[in-house]
Design a protein around this motif. Structure first.
Motif, PDB file in Angstrom:
ATOM      1  N   LEU A 139     -76.540  97.122  43.230  1.00  0.00           N
ATOM      2  CA  LEU A 139     -76.452  96.468  44.489  1.00  0.00           C
ATOM      3  C   LEU A 139     -77.093  94.889  44.330  1.00  0.00           C
ATOM      4  N   SER A 140     -76.482  94.414  43.304  1.00  0.00           N
ATOM      5  CA  SER A 140     -76.717  93.257  42.709  1.00  0.00           C
ATOM      6  C   SER A 140     -75.801  92.257  43.436  1.00  0.00           C
ATOM      7  N   ARG A 141     -76.249  90.821  43.733  1.00  0.00           N
ATOM      8  CA  ARG A 141     -75.389  89.855  44.081  1.00  0.00           C
ATOM      9  C   ARG A 141     -75.133  90.066  45.664  1.00  0.00           C
ATOM     10  N   ASN A 142     -76.202  90.355  46.267  1.00  0.00           N
ATOM     11  CA  ASN A 142     -75.900  90.500  47.786  1.00  0.00           C
ATOM     12  C   ASN A 142     -77.199  89.872  48.766  1.00  0.00           C
ATOM     13  N   ASN A 143     -77.254  90.035  49.805  1.00  0.00           N
ATOM     14  CA  ASN A 143     -78.363  89.209  50.643  1.00  0.00           C
ATOM     15  C   ASN A 143     -79.186  90.239  51.060  1.00  0.00           C
ATOM     16  N   LEU A 144     -79.713  91.405  50.351  1.00  0.00           N
ATOM     17  CA  LEU A 144     -80.659  92.368  50.758  1.00  0.00           C
ATOM     18  C   LEU A 144     -82.019  91.886  50.944  1.00  0.00           C
TER      19      LEU A 144
END
Length: 497
Positions: free
Chosen positions: A361-366
């Motif tokens: 789930l890396s490099r997102n805006n979570l």
């Protein structure tokens, strides 16, 4: 004519065969019985003759690939006899040997390897019963030269027999894929992998209704995905990855209800994902990574309960994870949703994926705080959450951090920390700061920015300040608090020494 050993030349073989046929005929009552007996004898003894036109066609076709030096003179009595060659398989039709499979390339120690000037000869398409044809690393380009194109119309001659056609790792094989390949109505497997093909996928490939496998990966194909591919109802594998395909996914792909593997990664595809994609209920692998899809995750994904691998990374899809009830995808083993512009919290429903081994789930805006329930996934071996906007205290156990090491990636989340004092230093999550350390750093920064004034303490005024809930010491009180903590740490250190 092929050279034969001195003790057994071709004339002697023909005479021996004639005697056998005559004896079998005398022992039978009808011509059909004679033919049946001959077939039985040929299959058991391995001495069935090869039709001369078939033998000549095979020799000429092989010479075109390996060079004119090859004439099969060391094969007795022919390539289908007692000394067969790797890559050539035969079967008996009406009492005669015919070639059924031809594999060119260094797949075995004694396989037929292509020469530097390999090319197609028309005799290849005169092999009457050819079912399987493959070329591996045969047409190799040297500094951009020695390129070869596929014949255009000759494939029609193999339409009545060919079931498998493969070209693998032939970077010198260029040009367009011939539309005449769409006439190979018996074809069950078409693999054109890692070659130099350009142009669009022929529209008439949708007529190859017996196809089980269609692999066109690793070329330079352009244009859209043909809508007619949705007619291939028996297709099990569709791999169009690593090309330059563009446009949107045709909704007709939802008709591929038998499909097990769909790989469209590393193209220039775009648009929203069609809802029909959820109709592929038997799909186990879905890889759409490295494209330009957008429009959020589709709830129809929940219908694909057979999915084991979902790789959608590096697409600006956007949306939120909670738009899907992940419990419906209970067979997931790999879930890679990194670099997709996802927002919102990480839903607890991901912790229901008991077979999950990889979560990306890396490099997102979570945002929000990662649920410690993720640590309870029984076979999880990697969780990557780095480069998001996660915050708060990490609540995973020391045992979990020790087991995962850097395979638990939560770095580059500025507001995320782990509670100090609860973990040994060597088991702390990599790249994440301890919470108390962050608080102390903030105190020091405040202290450094605030000028210290030399004042006297007015006890009379201080009583009024204290009654209002404020410290009468002001900034000096904060300073003495900081100094007191420092002295305490020094004393504890001295005692330990």
């Amino acid at each position: 004519m092929l050279d034969q050993p001195e003790s057994l030349n071709s004339t002697a073989i023909e005479q021996a065969s004639s005697i056998v046929i005559r004896n079998l005929s005398e022992a039978s009552n009808t011509p059909s019985e004679s033919l049946s007996l001959w077939r039985s004898y040929a299959q058991e003894g391995g001495e069935a003759p090869m039709e001369k036109t078939e033998l000549d066609a095979l020799n000429s076709a092989i010479q075109g690939f390996v060079g004119n030096w090859w004439n099969g003179s060391d094969l007795y009595p022919d390539p289908c006899g007692w000394t067969p060659i790797q890559g050539v398989s035969c079967d008996i039709f009406d009492g005669l040997w015919y070639v059924t499979a031809l594999n060119i390339g260094p797949t075995h120690d004694n396989s037929l390897s292509c020469g530097p000037n390999a090319h197609f000869r028309q005799q290849l398409f005169e092999l009457k019963h050819l079912k399987s044809l493959s070329f591996f690393s045969c047409f190799v380009s040297t500094k951009g030269s020695n390129s070869v194109s596929l014949p255009t119309d000759e494939w029609l001659k193999l339409a009545g027999s060919l079931e498998s056609l493969e070209f693998r790792s032939n970077d010198g094989l260029t040009g367009k894929i011939p539309a005449s390949m769409g006439s190979l109505s018996k074809l069950q497997s078409l693999v054109l992998l890692n070659n130099g093909f350009v142009g669009e996928i022929p529209e008439n490939f949708g007529g190859l209704i017996k196809l089980k496998r269609l692999v066109l990966a690793g070329n330079s194909l352009t244009g859209p995905i043909a809508r007619n591919l949705g007619r291939l109802s028996e297709l099990l594998i569709l791999d169009l990855s690593r090309n330059l395909l563009s446009g949107s996914l045709p909704p007709s792909l939802g008709n591929l209800t038998s499909l097990l593997k769909l790989d469209l990664s590393d193209n220039k595809l775009s648009g929203t994902l069609p809802n029909e994609i959820g109709d592929m209920g038997n799909l186990t692998l879905l890889d759409l990574s490295n494209n330009s899809f957008y429009g959020g995750l589709k709830q129809s994904f929940e219908k694909m309960s057979s999915l084991e691998e979902v790789i959608l990374s590096n697409n600006p899809i956007g949306g939120e994870l909670k738009s899907i009830n992940w419990k419906s995808l209970e067979n997931l083993v790999i879930l890679d949703l990194s670099d997709m512009g996802l927002k919102g919290d990480i839903p607890d429903s991901l912790s229901a994926l008991k077979r999950l081994r990889f979560l990306g789930l890396s490099r997102n805006n979570l945002t929000g705080n990662p649920s410690p329930k993720l640590a309870a996934l029984p076979v999880i071996s990697a969780i990557y959450l780095f480069r998001n906007n996660l915050s708060g205290d990490l609540k995973f156990s020391e045992k979990f951090y020790g087991k995962m090491g850097r395979r638990f990636g939560a770095w580059d989340n500025p507001n995320l920390c782990y509670p100090i004092g609860t973990l040994a230093a060597n088991n702390a999550p990599y790249g994440v700061k301890p919470c108390q350390e962050e608080e102390e750093d903030e105190d020091v920064i405040k202290l450094m920015k605030t000028p210290v004034k030399k004042t006297s303490i007015d006890m009379g005024n201080s009583n009024s300040a204290v009654s209002n809930g404020c410290s009468g010491l002001g900034i000096e009180g904060f300073w003495w608090k900081f100094v007191g903590k420092t002295i305490t740490m020094i004393l504890l250190t001295n005692r330990l020494l």
